[in-house]
Write an enzyme that holds these catalytic residues in place. Sequence first.
Site, short mmCIF file in Angstrom:
data_model
loop_
_atom_site.label_atom_id
_atom_site.label_comp_id
_atom_site.label_asym_id
_atom_site.label_seq_id
_atom_site.Cartn_x
_atom_site.Cartn_y
_atom_site.Cartn_z
N HIS A 75 -9.18 4.83 -2.56
CA HIS A 75 -8.47 4.94 -1.28
C HIS A 75 -9.33 5.78 -0.33
CE1 HIS A 75 -4.23 3.54 -2.02
NE2 HIS A 75 -4.80 3.36 -3.19
N ASP A 126 0.85 -1.19 0.00
CA ASP A 126 0.00 0.00 0.00
C ASP A 126 0.90 1.25 0.00
OD1 ASP A 126 -2.41 1.41 0.21
OD2 ASP A 126 -2.37 1.38 2.41
N ASN A 165 -10.28 0.43 -0.37
CA ASN A 165 -9.28 0.34 0.71
C ASN A 165 -9.87 0.71 2.07
OD1 ASN A 165 -7.50 -0.13 -1.35
ND2 ASN A 165 -6.11 1.55 -0.84
N GLY A 190 -7.91 8.51 6.75
CA GLY A 190 -8.11 8.84 8.16
C GLY A 190 -9.57 8.90 8.58
N ASP A 233 -8.63 0.92 6.15
CA ASP A 233 -7.68 0.79 7.25
C ASP A 233 -8.25 1.41 8.53
OD1 ASP A 233 -5.50 0.48 8.86
OD2 ASP A 233 -4.17 1.81 7.78
#
Length: 308
Positions: free
Chosen positions: A210, A83, A253, A180, A255
């Site tokens: 993303h 990534d 994506n 974020g 996270d």
Amino acid sequence: MALMNPKDMFVAAYDGRYAIGAFNVNNMEIVQGIMEAASEEKSPVILQVSAGARKYAGQTYLMKLVEAALTEDPSVPVAVHLDHGATFELCRDCIDGGFTSVMIDGSHLPFEENIALTRQVVEYAHPRGVWVEAELGKLAGVEEHVQNADHVYTDPKEAVEFVERSGCDSLAVAIGTSHGAYKFKGEAKLDFDRLEAIGKLLPNYPLVLHGASSVPQEFVELCNKYGGNVAGAKGVPEDMLRKAAGMSVCKINVDTDIRLAVTASIRQHMVEHPEDFDPRAYLKPARAAVKAMVAHKIRNVMGSSGKA
Ligand code: G3H
Ligand code: 13P
Ligand code: ZN
């Protein structure tokens, strides 16, 4: 099934109007939570490793964890992806270390330099059977509650020229998402007209989103209830992600949502069980929280359940 180049996953996702979830991994519990969810949902999955994850856990540890997960359920198609690779050398090391896909992120560079860097990675990756994702445009960012004015949405015509000249296999586009937990100050908005225009000019070509965490408010509330301070966090609404998955977006994506799931669970456990000091006591529910969140995403956002 061995680790695979994600090409076949993306061909099927494009035709079937769904997306493959690409989840960031940093430790054993996160790998296990994601893989248990993919296994139960019978879904292909991408495990992605950032430069930071590589530094934290070590590339060999992460690869061995992925290998272990593959032996637990060999029927799950898995790709391992770098990534946001910043340099040719990092991409080369990951390719040599067994990654089946890498991202070279030259999005901060001038157009011609981004093409040249991406081309260099493509020329190393393709003879070795490795997929290359690149990025054009700059994601918006709300870092420490300050909106980053420095974002540049992807220009559709430039995207075509970039793909043709760089030879990249998939392209991350900037249409309003950001990394974020603080993605939007006011109402969430993505530029779907732009996404559609890029998709029309690049038929059958997989695009990547993303900064696509949805920042579930239940996790934010749990963090804050149990001593955290995650004020004003806001993600991409799930219906927007679903819409993008039905267009040309084949990889989404995630996270931040993993980080929130882990932290909310651990905070809650620590407050409710102050007597516990065995890490397994709080890492077990944290792993279960990752699994439940990822299973929900695969089923209701990616639409990839049953596609393994
Ligand atoms: O896009 C960035 C990912 O969330 C990875 O973050 O570099 O802190 O591991 P990291
Ligand atoms: P989030 O911060 O929205 O989870 O995005 C992650 C990402 O894009 C990793 O490359
Ligand atoms: Zn990213």
